[in-house]
Design a protein around this motif. Structure first.
Motif, short mmCIF file in Angstrom:
data_model
loop_
_atom_site.label_atom_id
_atom_site.label_comp_id
_atom_site.label_asym_id
_atom_site.label_seq_id
_atom_site.Cartn_x
_atom_site.Cartn_y
_atom_site.Cartn_z
N HIS A 7 0.88 -1.17 0.00
CA HIS A 7 0.00 0.00 0.00
C HIS A 7 0.92 1.22 0.00
N LEU A 8 0.90 1.94 -1.10
CA LEU A 8 1.82 3.06 -1.26
C LEU A 8 1.04 4.34 -1.56
N VAL A 9 1.58 5.44 -1.07
CA VAL A 9 0.99 6.74 -1.39
C VAL A 9 1.43 7.12 -2.80
N ASP A 10 0.47 7.48 -3.61
CA ASP A 10 0.74 7.89 -5.00
C ASP A 10 1.29 9.32 -4.94
N PHE A 11 2.52 9.40 -4.52
CA PHE A 11 3.17 10.67 -4.23
C PHE A 11 4.48 10.71 -5.02
N ASP A 12 4.39 11.12 -6.26
CA ASP A 12 5.55 11.18 -7.14
C ASP A 12 6.21 9.81 -7.35
N ILE A 13 5.42 8.74 -7.31
CA ILE A 13 5.96 7.41 -7.56
C ILE A 13 5.93 7.16 -9.07
N CYS A 14 7.02 6.65 -9.60
CA CYS A 14 7.10 6.45 -11.05
C CYS A 14 7.08 4.96 -11.40
N ASP A 15 6.89 4.69 -12.68
CA ASP A 15 6.85 3.30 -13.15
C ASP A 15 8.13 2.55 -12.84
N GLU A 16 9.26 3.23 -12.90
CA GLU A 16 10.55 2.59 -12.62
C GLU A 16 10.60 2.10 -11.16
N GLN A 17 10.08 2.91 -10.24
CA GLN A 17 10.05 2.50 -8.83
C GLN A 17 9.11 1.30 -8.64
N ILE A 18 7.96 1.34 -9.29
CA ILE A 18 7.03 0.22 -9.18
C ILE A 18 7.67 -1.05 -9.72
N GLU A 19 8.34 -0.94 -10.85
CA GLU A 19 9.00 -2.10 -11.44
C GLU A 19 10.08 -2.64 -10.50
N LYS A 20 10.85 -1.77 -9.87
CA LYS A 20 11.88 -2.20 -8.92
C LYS A 20 11.26 -2.93 -7.74
N ILE A 21 10.16 -2.41 -7.23
CA ILE A 21 9.49 -3.05 -6.10
C ILE A 21 9.01 -4.44 -6.48
N VAL A 22 8.39 -4.57 -7.64
CA VAL A 22 7.91 -5.88 -8.09
C VAL A 22 9.08 -6.85 -8.25
N GLU A 23 10.13 -6.43 -8.93
CA GLU A 23 11.28 -7.30 -9.17
C GLU A 23 11.98 -7.68 -7.86
N GLN A 24 12.22 -6.69 -7.01
CA GLN A 24 12.96 -6.96 -5.78
C GLN A 24 12.14 -7.76 -4.77
N ALA A 25 10.84 -7.49 -4.67
CA ALA A 25 9.99 -8.27 -3.76
C ALA A 25 9.94 -9.72 -4.21
N ILE A 40 5.06 -16.62 -7.24
CA ILE A 40 5.07 -15.39 -6.44
C ILE A 40 4.19 -14.33 -7.09
N ARG A 41 3.37 -13.67 -6.28
CA ARG A 41 2.50 -12.59 -6.75
C ARG A 41 2.81 -11.33 -5.95
N VAL A 42 2.95 -10.21 -6.66
CA VAL A 42 3.19 -8.91 -6.02
C VAL A 42 2.12 -7.95 -6.52
N PHE A 43 1.42 -7.34 -5.59
CA PHE A 43 0.39 -6.36 -5.92
C PHE A 43 0.79 -5.02 -5.31
N ILE A 44 0.54 -3.98 -6.07
CA ILE A 44 0.80 -2.63 -5.57
C ILE A 44 -0.49 -1.84 -5.65
N GLU A 45 -0.87 -1.30 -4.53
CA GLU A 45 -2.09 -0.48 -4.47
C GLU A 45 -1.67 0.94 -4.13
N LEU A 46 -1.98 1.85 -5.05
CA LEU A 46 -1.64 3.26 -4.84
C LEU A 46 -2.82 3.99 -4.21
N HIS A 47 -2.51 4.84 -3.25
CA HIS A 47 -3.53 5.61 -2.54
C HIS A 47 -3.24 7.10 -2.71
#
Length: 141
Positions: A7-25, A40-47
């Motif tokens: 659960h992440l705040v949609d606060f200047d988050i970019c696609d590259e950061q999301i991709e890093k989180i998915v890959e690293q998690a 393995i499943r990784v979900f990102i929910e932006l708030h």
């Protein structure tokens, strides 16, 4: 089976950061649990920042960006494995999102194999079939 939701705040988050989180998690889960990557499943929910409060203050009004994650493992995983996952997810979020470590929170859910489904079958049955198949292969080899 391993699943994590960030659960992440949609606060200047970019696609590259999301991709890093998915890959690293995914890599963290695979490493700690010795799990095949395809499970393995990784979900990102932006708030929206105006919908997240930390310490009684909206993030949009200066409250800290404080990520939260929830991860699921089957019962039987050790406390050391669960702690390693939590610590590594936290460190990864700090590095990728440049947030303060003390503001990151997480929760681990353990699920009985009888209460988890894989491809429409109970995980307990899938596990049993996998163990039997390995035993048969070892006997044949």
């Amino acid at each position: 089976m391993p699943i994590v939701k960030f659960h992440l705040v949609d606060f200047d988050i970019c696609d590259e950061q999301i991709e890093k989180i998915v890959e690293q998690a995914t890599a963290i889960y695979a490493d700690v649990l010795d799990s095949p990557i395809d499970r393995i499943r990784v979900f990102i929910e932006l708030h929206a920042p105006n919908l997240v409060g930390v310490g009684g203050k909206l993030v949009s009004q200066g409250g800290p960006n404080a990520p939260f994650f929830e991860f699921i493992v089957l019962k039987g995983r050790t406390i050391e494995q669960r702690q390693a996952i939590a610590a590594r997810f936290t460190d990864m979020l700090v590095a990728v999102l440049n947030v303060n470590k003390r503001d990151v929170r997480g929760n681990c859910f353990t699920v009985e194999a009888e209460n988890w489904c894989i491809a429409g079958q109970l995980a307990s049955d899938v596990r049993k079939a996998e163990i039997e198949a390995r035993a048969a292969n070892q006997s044949a080899g």
